[in-house]
Design a protein around this motif. Structure first.
Motif, PDB file in Angstrom:
ATOM      1  N   MET B  21       0.849  -1.252   0.026  1.00  0.00           N
ATOM      2  CA  MET B  21       0.104   0.091   0.212  1.00  0.00           C
ATOM      3  C   MET B  21       0.838   1.111  -0.155  1.00  0.00           C
ATOM      4  O   MET B  21       0.622   2.234  -0.578  1.00  0.00           O
ATOM      5  N   LYS B  22       2.208   1.143   0.621  1.00  0.00           N
ATOM      6  CA  LYS B  22       2.996   2.276   0.880  1.00  0.00           C
ATOM      7  C   LYS B  22       3.352   2.816  -0.534  1.00  0.00           C
ATOM      8  O   LYS B  22       3.477   3.728  -1.065  1.00  0.00           O
ATOM      9  N   LEU B  23       3.865   1.758  -1.363  1.00  0.00           N
ATOM     10  CA  LEU B  23       4.342   1.978  -2.884  1.00  0.00           C
ATOM     11  C   LEU B  23       3.156   2.438  -3.575  1.00  0.00           C
ATOM     12  O   LEU B  23       3.445   3.311  -4.424  1.00  0.00           O
ATOM     13  N   THR B  24       1.793   1.816  -3.499  1.00  0.00           N
ATOM     14  CA  THR B  24       0.829   2.460  -4.321  1.00  0.00           C
ATOM     15  C   THR B  24       0.586   4.056  -4.043  1.00  0.00           C
ATOM     16  O   THR B  24       0.258   4.709  -4.885  1.00  0.00           O
ATOM     17  N   GLY B  25       0.674   4.169  -2.695  1.00  0.00           N
ATOM     18  CA  GLY B  25       0.576   5.628  -2.109  1.00  0.00           C
ATOM     19  C   GLY B  25       1.395   6.444  -2.487  1.00  0.00           C
ATOM     20  O   GLY B  25       1.329   7.565  -3.039  1.00  0.00           O
ATOM     21  N   TYR B  26       2.849   6.059  -2.561  1.00  0.00           N
ATOM     22  CA  TYR B  26       3.884   6.787  -3.366  1.00  0.00           C
ATOM     23  C   TYR B  26       3.473   7.329  -4.547  1.00  0.00           C
ATOM     24  O   TYR B  26       3.779   8.330  -5.114  1.00  0.00           O
ATOM     25  N   TYR B  27       3.139   6.237  -5.418  1.00  0.00           N
ATOM     26  CA  TYR B  27       2.882   6.681  -6.778  1.00  0.00           C
ATOM     27  C   TYR B  27       1.600   7.402  -7.090  1.00  0.00           C
ATOM     28  O   TYR B  27       1.299   8.226  -7.952  1.00  0.00           O
ATOM     29  N   PHE B  28       0.749   7.215  -6.097  1.00  0.00           N
ATOM     30  CA  PHE B  28      -0.565   7.919  -6.075  1.00  0.00           C
ATOM     31  C   PHE B  28      -0.203   9.593  -5.867  1.00  0.00           C
ATOM     32  O   PHE B  28      -0.805  10.629  -6.468  1.00  0.00           O
ATOM     33  N   THR B  29       0.632   9.885  -4.777  1.00  0.00           N
ATOM     34  CA  THR B  29       1.381  11.258  -4.658  1.00  0.00           C
ATOM     35  C   THR B  29       2.243  11.860  -5.577  1.00  0.00           C
ATOM     36  O   THR B  29       2.651  13.114  -5.700  1.00  0.00           O
ATOM     37  N   HIS B  30       3.165  10.789  -6.197  1.00  0.00           N
ATOM     38  CA  HIS B  30       4.351  11.133  -6.857  1.00  0.00           C
ATOM     39  C   HIS B  30       4.317  10.849  -8.248  1.00  0.00           C
ATOM     40  O   HIS B  30       5.168  10.154  -8.788  1.00  0.00           O
ATOM     41  N   HIS B  31       3.268  11.163  -8.816  1.00  0.00           N
ATOM     42  CA  HIS B  31       3.104  11.132 -10.357  1.00  0.00           C
ATOM     43  C   HIS B  31       4.247  11.922 -10.975  1.00  0.00           C
ATOM     44  O   HIS B  31       3.879  13.047 -10.999  1.00  0.00           O
ATOM     45  N   LYS B  32       5.207  11.275 -11.638  1.00  0.00           N
ATOM     46  CA  LYS B  32       6.401  12.315 -12.186  1.00  0.00           C
ATOM     47  C   LYS B  32       5.802  12.923 -13.529  1.00  0.00           C
ATOM     48  O   LYS B  32       5.901  14.173 -13.879  1.00  0.00           O
ATOM     49  N   GLU B  33       5.046  12.149 -14.166  1.00  0.00           N
ATOM     50  CA  GLU B  33       4.668  12.453 -15.615  1.00  0.00           C
ATOM     51  C   GLU B  33       3.342  11.849 -15.930  1.00  0.00           C
ATOM     52  O   GLU B  33       2.785  10.565 -15.402  1.00  0.00           O
ATOM     53  N   ILE B  34       2.539  12.588 -16.636  1.00  0.00           N
ATOM     54  CA  ILE B  34       1.391  11.927 -16.929  1.00  0.00           C
ATOM     55  C   ILE B  34       1.559  11.383 -18.377  1.00  0.00           C
ATOM     56  O   ILE B  34       1.881  11.747 -19.184  1.00  0.00           O
ATOM     57  N   ILE B  35       1.044   9.907 -18.268  1.00  0.00           N
ATOM     58  CA  ILE B  35       1.385   9.206 -19.398  1.00  0.00           C
ATOM     59  C   ILE B  35       0.064   9.088 -20.413  1.00  0.00           C
ATOM     60  O   ILE B  35       0.368   9.176 -21.370  1.00  0.00           O
ATOM     61  N   THR B  36      -1.053   9.183 -19.885  1.00  0.00           N
ATOM     62  CA  THR B  36      -2.105   9.265 -20.665  1.00  0.00           C
ATOM     63  C   THR B  36      -2.217  10.616 -21.513  1.00  0.00           C
ATOM     64  O   THR B  36      -1.770  11.629 -20.952  1.00  0.00           O
TER      65      THR B  36
END
Lengths: 371, 156
Positions: B21-36
């Motif tokens: 969950m920590k990893l998921t939470g990290y990417y939830f708050t730290h999206h470096k670039e928007i891929i879509t």
């Protein structure tokens, strides 16, 4: 005889899984006989995506038939093309420039990583975890972009041709692959953190769908499905083609034979592919990317067989030539078909809830099975 | 002792779940670039080797390099290309084979690039287009040489 849907004379329930089912990843139809929740029999029904590729190849020339094989195992399209090209080259007895050999292995291993990544995401999604799917596709997208830049297509590349490769690598190729492997190394550890160590995941994988070493051999399983049971079957080690015998990498073996062992083989194999790419990416020799071949290829009369290791196992291409421009007969030995044949054996006496996990770890690609 | 093992097991299980969950939470708050991508408004530039459809190259004088040799037609695995030739009569009265119509069936094409490889004069190439959907199937059968175009001087 095929069982009918409904209840058998012994009071067992016969149900359908597929052909339209999200966990079969294609049009695979399984007829499952159940006693309560326990599986008594799994009967795969094939033919929903049969396109008679072998027969089609008989009317195509040796240059033309290679593009069709991308449509068999579309997740390792490069490796399929590679096998066909090698078989044709065996018949023509031509030498491939060393630059082409290195490029071929580089794209092969990138394909293997992309295939295992897609499998990892889809496998976790089968078990109910949705996040890994996005994470896997995020990294796979990078490989697809690299492929698109070099070969012009994202999935059905037709990049490896008899005599070498179709075009030289794109000037950005080396730079982008290097940045990808830097990124990917940390990502594999994240995969472990997210899924491998997860207690629910381990509970659903360990001890489920056990395939013994003897059964793996007798069912003809190859690839990660057999290496999870401890069978030495990596074609890159046993019958090295191109320059695999000069490269340093390990054949991954697990001995447990359960779903988790097959899972771990693929995760560890991705790291080995990275190792191979790292050895080659800075050492691409200069020279031609394609050997000089005639415009119309004619194989001498005879029989030719070549096998390679795809992401799913051993792919064999068997060509019978009558000396003309088209093959007399082509037979593909596809890894998915043999691996599927073991499904009934390993799923029997298990619970229906575990069937999806078992099937996921066999990594079935249905067009590869049906051809 | 059983109870201690049990508590330990529960502790490690919860820990492993929180780790994920920590990893998921990290990417939830730290999206470096928007891929879509906002597709119809923003269009991606495709790489130059991208195989979209076969086009014939014409220069500013409406001249192409196709000699009508049918090498691409023979190389095509799906009978996508049909070349219709005619005979040009030169001022000296000599007959010469030339291209009349280059028919291209986009609906049959698998973008395998074999025709481009086979072309001896580089008259055709792959275009970086991908929006091929039409309302009528017959619109997918295309004539690649432009009306009134002729072969460039010096191309044999």
């Amino acid at each position: 005889m095929f069982e009918e849907i409904g209840t058998t004379a012994e009071g067992d329930l016969v149900i359908n899984m597929g052909p339209q089912h999200p966990a079969t990843h294609g049009v695979l139809h399984l007829l499952i006989t159940l006693n309560g929740e326990t599986i008594k029999k799994v009967e795969p029904h094939l033919g929903y995506i049969h396109r008679s590729i072998e027969k089609m190849c008989e009317s195509l020339t040796y240059r033309q038939f290679i593009y069709v094989t991308s449509r068999m195992d579309y997740l390792s399209a490069h490796i399929n093309n590679h096998c066909c090209a090698l078989c044709v080259e065996k018949g023509l007895q031509i030498e491939i420039p060393s630059r082409a050999q290195v490029i071929r292995i580089l794209v092969d291993e990138l394909t293997r990583i992309a295939s295992h990544e897609l499998w990892w995401g889809a496998m976790a999604m089968d078990l109910g975890a949705f996040t890994p799917f996005f994470y896997a596709f995020r990294e796979r997208e990078t490989i697809n972009d690299i492929m698109e830049e070099t070969s012009g297509a994202r999935l059905t590349m037709n990049y490896i041709v008899p005599g070498g490769v179709m075009a030289d690598i794109h000037p950005n190729f080396q730079k982008r692959v290097k940045s990808f492997i830097q990124l990917f190394k940390s990502k594999v550890d994240e995969y472990d953190e997210l899924v491998t160590g997860n207690v629910i995941f381990q509970g659903r994988m360990k001890g489920v769908g056990v395939l013994s070493k003897e059964d793996a051999i007798s069912y003809g399983c190859t690839g990660p499905a057999a290496r999870g049971s401890g069978v030495n079957c990596d074609i890159r080690k046993l019958y090295p083609y191109e320059i695999y015998n000069t490269l340093e990498f390990d054949e991954i073996l697990e001995t447990a034979g359960d779903s988790f062992a097959r899972y771990m083989v693929r995760i560890r194999e991705m790291k080995q592919s990275i190792r191979i790419i790292e050895q080659l990416i800075d050492n691409i020799p200069e020279g031609d990317f394609q050997a000089k071949t005639k415009a119309v290829l004619k194989l001498p009369k005879g029989e030719f067989y070549q096998r390679v290791e795809t992401a799913r196992g051993e792919l064999g291409v068997y060509i019978i030539s009558e000396g003309g421009t088209t093959p007399y007969r082509i037979k593909f030995r596809s890894p998915g078909f043999s691996n599927l044949s073991a499904l009934d054996h390993i799923a029997r006496a298990g619970k229906i809830g575990d069937l999806v996990a078992t099937m996921g770890t066999l990594d079935l690609v249905i067009p590869d099975i049906d051809r | 002792m059983f109870i201690i093992d049990y508590i330990k097991e529960v502790y490690s299980a919860v820990k492993s779940l929180l780790k994920g969950m920590k990893l998921t939470g990290y990417y939830f708050t730290h999206h470096k670039e928007i891929i879509t991508q906002q597709y119809p408004e923003v269009k991606q530039t495709l790489p130059e080797r991208f195989r979209g459809e076969v086009v014939m190259l014409h220069d500013e004088n409406n001249e192409h390099a196709c000699t009508g040799c049918t090498a691409c037609e023979l190389a095509c695995p799906n009978a996508t290309i049909k070349i219709i030739t005619k005979f040009d009569v030169s001022p000296e009265g000599k007959k010469k084979k030339a291209l009349d119509t280059f028919v291209y069936h986009l609906e049959l094409c698998t973008m395998c690039n074999l025709c481009i490889e086979a072309c001896p004069t580089d008259a055709i190439k792959m275009a970086q287009t991908f929006e091929h959907s039409v309302f009528d199937r017959s619109l997918l059968t295309k004539k690649l040489n432009k009306p009134g175009s002729k072969i460039r001087e010096g191309v044999e």
